[in-house]
Design a protein around this motif. Structure first.
Motif, PDB file in Angstrom:
ATOM      1  N   GLU A 191       0.720  -1.194  -0.067  1.00  0.00           N
ATOM      2  CA  GLU A 191      -0.019   0.104   0.003  1.00  0.00           C
ATOM      3  C   GLU A 191       0.828   1.326  -0.092  1.00  0.00           C
ATOM      4  O   GLU A 191       0.474   2.026  -0.910  1.00  0.00           O
ATOM      5  CB  GLU A 191      -0.799   0.125   1.158  1.00  0.00           C
ATOM      6  CG  GLU A 191      -2.063  -0.944   1.234  1.00  0.00           C
ATOM      7  CD  GLU A 191      -3.001  -1.066   2.387  1.00  0.00           C
ATOM      8  OE1 GLU A 191      -2.395  -0.574   3.650  1.00  0.00           O
ATOM      9  OE2 GLU A 191      -4.084  -1.563   2.306  1.00  0.00           O
ATOM     10  N   ALA A 192       1.959   1.170   0.737  1.00  0.00           N
ATOM     11  CA  ALA A 192       3.002   2.442   0.788  1.00  0.00           C
ATOM     12  C   ALA A 192       3.531   2.682  -0.572  1.00  0.00           C
ATOM     13  O   ALA A 192       3.565   3.808  -0.836  1.00  0.00           O
ATOM     14  CB  ALA A 192       3.908   2.120   1.984  1.00  0.00           C
ATOM     15  N   VAL A 198       0.860   3.913  -2.896  1.00  0.00           N
ATOM     16  CA  VAL A 198       0.590   5.427  -2.589  1.00  0.00           C
ATOM     17  C   VAL A 198       1.876   6.441  -3.023  1.00  0.00           C
ATOM     18  O   VAL A 198       1.413   7.384  -3.803  1.00  0.00           O
ATOM     19  CB  VAL A 198       0.269   5.667  -1.024  1.00  0.00           C
ATOM     20  CG1 VAL A 198       0.257   6.810  -0.605  1.00  0.00           C
ATOM     21  CG2 VAL A 198      -1.050   4.901  -0.571  1.00  0.00           C
ATOM     22  N   GLN A 222       1.124   9.250  -5.822  1.00  0.00           N
ATOM     23  CA  GLN A 222       1.516  10.646  -5.352  1.00  0.00           C
ATOM     24  C   GLN A 222       2.571  11.079  -6.506  1.00  0.00           C
ATOM     25  O   GLN A 222       2.548  12.155  -6.730  1.00  0.00           O
ATOM     26  CB  GLN A 222       2.351  10.527  -4.157  1.00  0.00           C
ATOM     27  CG  GLN A 222       2.486  12.184  -3.675  1.00  0.00           C
ATOM     28  CD  GLN A 222       1.412  12.798  -3.330  1.00  0.00           C
ATOM     29  OE1 GLN A 222       0.277  12.568  -2.638  1.00  0.00           O
ATOM     30  NE2 GLN A 222       1.374  14.150  -3.985  1.00  0.00           N
TER      31      GLN A 222
END
Length: 223
Positions: free
Chosen positions: A198-199, A202, A206
């Protein structure tokens, strides 16, 4: 699955005999009905010296019905000191004992040189010499095969996760989720892997958002 204490005994035993110039390998299968030697140590020279070690960390482990493969010139139990004090009267004549004591946390913190083992081993009872119970040629073959197995394991680790298929990784992930800890998600491999994914996602999104924002700002400036 080996307990942490068993792993500590193994690590300390390896280091002990390496300091003596010997070579050690674990889980060496013997021929016929001779069982499996927990740790087999070979000392070079003419003739070679073979030592067999059975590692036990609990009373139930010590009383297990599993065959004791004491087929070497010198044969030992490797026991935590407390366990040795409880079972010493049951140890057969001729079998040696190495007792293990972990280093105290305070002693580790105060050490002025690197400590590479979790504890220390002491020969609490010397073994008696016996003739080999397996021919040396066969013993050497099995010793080398076990060393090769450990080399292959090390190569797999060096290759990392790329060595394994997606199905193998998923199977292992599910196996480690059998004892899911609801109140301590950080200790669950599943949560850590999912969190990393997930990191990463993301962060990637971004980056795209930032790039699009920069493009939009450039177009507005031209207008």
């Amino acid at each position: 699955m080996k307990t942490n204490l068993t792993l500590d005994l193994e690590k300390t035993l390896y280091a002990y005999w390496e300091e003596q110039g010997a070579t050690a390998v674990e889980e060496v299968t013997m021929p016929d009905d001779q069982g499996i030697v927990d740790t087999l140590v070979m000392q070079g020279g003419t003739p070679r010296t073979w030592r067999c070690f059975e590692l036990k960390v609990t009373k139930s482990d010590f009383h297990s019905t599993a065959k004791l493969s004491f087929i070497g010139h010198y044969n030992y139990f490797v026991l935590p000191l407390k366990l040795y004090q409880q079972v010493q009267a049951e140890i057969p004549q001729g079998i040696g004992v190495m007792t293990y004591q972990p280093f105290a946390k305070a002693a580790l913190a105060a050490a002025t040189v690197p400590i590479t083992t979790p504890g220390q081993l002491t020969i609490s009872r010397p073994p008696r010499y016996q003739a080999l119970q397996v021919s040396e040629a066969e013993l050497l073959d099995r010793f080398m095969a076990s060393l090769n197995r450990e080399v292959q394991k090390a190569k797999q680790v060096d290759k990392g996760l790329a060595h394994f298929s997606d199905n193998e990784l998923l199977k292992e992930l599910k196996r480690r989720s059998d004892h899911y800890q609801i109140y301590d998600p950080e200790s669950n491999l599943y949560d850590r892997v999912l969190g990393d994914i997930e990191a990463t996602a993301v962060a990637s999104l971004q980056e795209e958002v930032d790039a699009l924002s920069a493009e939009l700002a450039a177009l507005r400036a031209k207008a």
